[in-house]
Write a protein that holds these residues in place. Structure first.
Motif, short mmCIF file in Angstrom:
data_model
loop_
_atom_site.label_atom_id
_atom_site.label_comp_id
_atom_site.label_asym_id
_atom_site.label_seq_id
_atom_site.Cartn_x
_atom_site.Cartn_y
_atom_site.Cartn_z
N SER A 138 2.91 -2.69 1.66
CA SER A 138 4.02 -1.76 1.86
C SER A 138 4.00 -0.71 0.75
O SER A 138 3.31 -0.86 -0.27
CB SER A 138 5.35 -2.51 1.81
N GLY A 139 4.79 0.35 0.93
CA GLY A 139 4.85 1.41 -0.08
C GLY A 139 5.29 0.89 -1.43
O GLY A 139 4.72 1.24 -2.47
N GLY A 140 6.31 0.04 -1.43
CA GLY A 140 6.79 -0.52 -2.69
C GLY A 140 5.76 -1.40 -3.36
O GLY A 140 5.59 -1.36 -4.59
N GLU A 141 5.06 -2.19 -2.57
CA GLU A 141 4.01 -3.05 -3.13
C GLU A 141 2.85 -2.22 -3.66
O GLU A 141 2.27 -2.55 -4.71
CB GLU A 141 3.52 -4.02 -2.05
N GLN A 142 2.51 -1.12 -2.99
CA GLN A 142 1.47 -0.24 -3.50
C GLN A 142 1.88 0.39 -4.82
O GLN A 142 1.06 0.57 -5.72
CB GLN A 142 1.14 0.83 -2.47
N GLN A 143 3.18 0.73 -4.95
CA GLN A 143 3.65 1.28 -6.22
C GLN A 143 3.56 0.23 -7.32
O GLN A 143 3.14 0.54 -8.45
CB GLN A 143 5.10 1.76 -6.10
N MET A 144 3.92 -1.00 -7.01
CA MET A 144 3.76 -2.06 -8.00
C MET A 144 2.30 -2.23 -8.40
O MET A 144 1.99 -2.44 -9.58
CB MET A 144 4.30 -3.38 -7.43
N LEU A 145 1.41 -2.12 -7.44
CA LEU A 145 -0.02 -2.26 -7.72
C LEU A 145 -0.50 -1.13 -8.63
O LEU A 145 -1.27 -1.35 -9.57
CB LEU A 145 -0.82 -2.29 -6.42
N ALA A 146 -0.05 0.09 -8.36
CA ALA A 146 -0.44 1.23 -9.20
C ALA A 146 0.06 1.03 -10.64
O ALA A 146 -0.66 1.32 -11.60
CB ALA A 146 0.13 2.52 -8.62
N MET A 147 1.27 0.49 -10.78
CA MET A 147 1.81 0.23 -12.11
C MET A 147 1.06 -0.93 -12.78
O MET A 147 0.73 -0.86 -13.97
CB MET A 147 3.31 -0.06 -12.01
N GLY A 148 0.78 -1.97 -12.01
CA GLY A 148 0.04 -3.10 -12.55
C GLY A 148 -1.36 -2.71 -12.98
O GLY A 148 -1.85 -3.14 -14.03
N ARG A 149 -2.01 -1.89 -12.17
CA ARG A 149 -3.36 -1.42 -12.51
C ARG A 149 -3.35 -0.65 -13.83
O ARG A 149 -4.22 -0.83 -14.68
CB ARG A 149 -3.89 -0.53 -11.38
N ALA A 150 -2.34 0.21 -14.00
CA ALA A 150 -2.23 0.97 -15.26
C ALA A 150 -1.99 0.04 -16.44
O ALA A 150 -2.58 0.21 -17.52
CB ALA A 150 -1.11 1.99 -15.15
N LEU A 151 -1.15 -0.97 -16.26
CA LEU A 151 -0.85 -1.89 -17.36
C LEU A 151 -2.07 -2.73 -17.75
O LEU A 151 -2.17 -3.18 -18.90
CB LEU A 151 0.30 -2.82 -16.97
#
Length: 236
Positions: A138-151
């Protein structure tokens, strides 16, 4: 000394001046918001900081090092991670492979497993979906993934571009809670966000951009009560 210090930064697209000599700073441990209307220069600012587009003139100091001639991949290695507008995850790869790519530049590979566990603790849904193709999230999960990838790059600072865009109100609240938790864990955040009210509510300080210039700055708590800000950006 500020963690990130921008002085008289100018950026042009051909004959069009996108940034007209902006100056601001971000101190270690802060959440700083950049707010403004579409076309104000917010995304251009982030792209220039992270080396994706060149500065015409001015200075970008990160931990005391000048960045204006530094390529993007070296800026990541220096400790600046970028969560871009539209998330830009690797759609055809799994969630886990996306997170692995976030840690690609790190030399301390022995800490990868422990840091991955930290990401899963912060984003339980990513662990549940670690073998799922990222483009099916989902869009929210993709946003979490983008943030997790950066972290996963273990950055000193994360710059985030419109993390709440296109998300449901419940997911927007969750994303802003996560940003606050990232700061509590010691990572500095520079946030570009159309949802000015939410951004100001979690920020220490903020800068208002209009047509490539910073026209207002101050403590976020003061700006959220400023009449001109209310009228222009908070819908009040």
């Amino acid at each position: 000394m500020a963690l990130l210090e921008i002085k008289d930064l100018c950026v042009s697209y051909g004959m069009i001046s996108a940034l007209k000599g902006i100056s601001f700073e971000v101190n270690k441990g802060e959440v700083i918001a950049l707010i403004g209307a579409n076309g104000a220069g917010k995304t251009t600012t982030l792209h220039t900081l992270t080396g994706l587009i060149p500065a015409k003139s001015g200075s970008i100091l990160f931990n005391g090092t000048e960045l204006t001639k530094t390529p993007a991949h070296k800026i990541v290695k220096m400790g600046m991670a970028h969560v871009p507008e539209g998330r830009r995850i690797f759609q055809q790869l799994t969630v886990l492979d996306n997170l692995k790519l976030g840690a690609f530049i790190r030399k301390d590979k022995e800490n990868f497993g422990a840091d991955l566990e930290k990401i899963y603790k912060r984003f339980p849904r990513l662990e549940e979906r670690k073998n799922q193709i990222a483009g099916t999230l989902s869009g929210g999960e993709q946003q979490m993934l983008a943030m997790g990838r950066a972290l996963m790059s273990n950055p000193d600072i994360i710059v985030m571009d419109e993390p709440s865009m296109g998300l449901s109100p419940i997911m927007v609240s969750e994303i802003f809670d996560i940003i606050q938790s990232i700061r509590k864990d010691g990572t500095t955040v520079l946030l570009v966000e159309q949802n000015a009210k939410k951004a100001l509510a979690i920020s220490d300080r903020a800068y208002v951009l209009e047509t490539g210039k910073i026209v207002l700055s101050g403590n976020a708590a003061d700006l959220i009560n400023d009449e001109s800000v209310k009228k222009a950006y908070l819908g009040e």
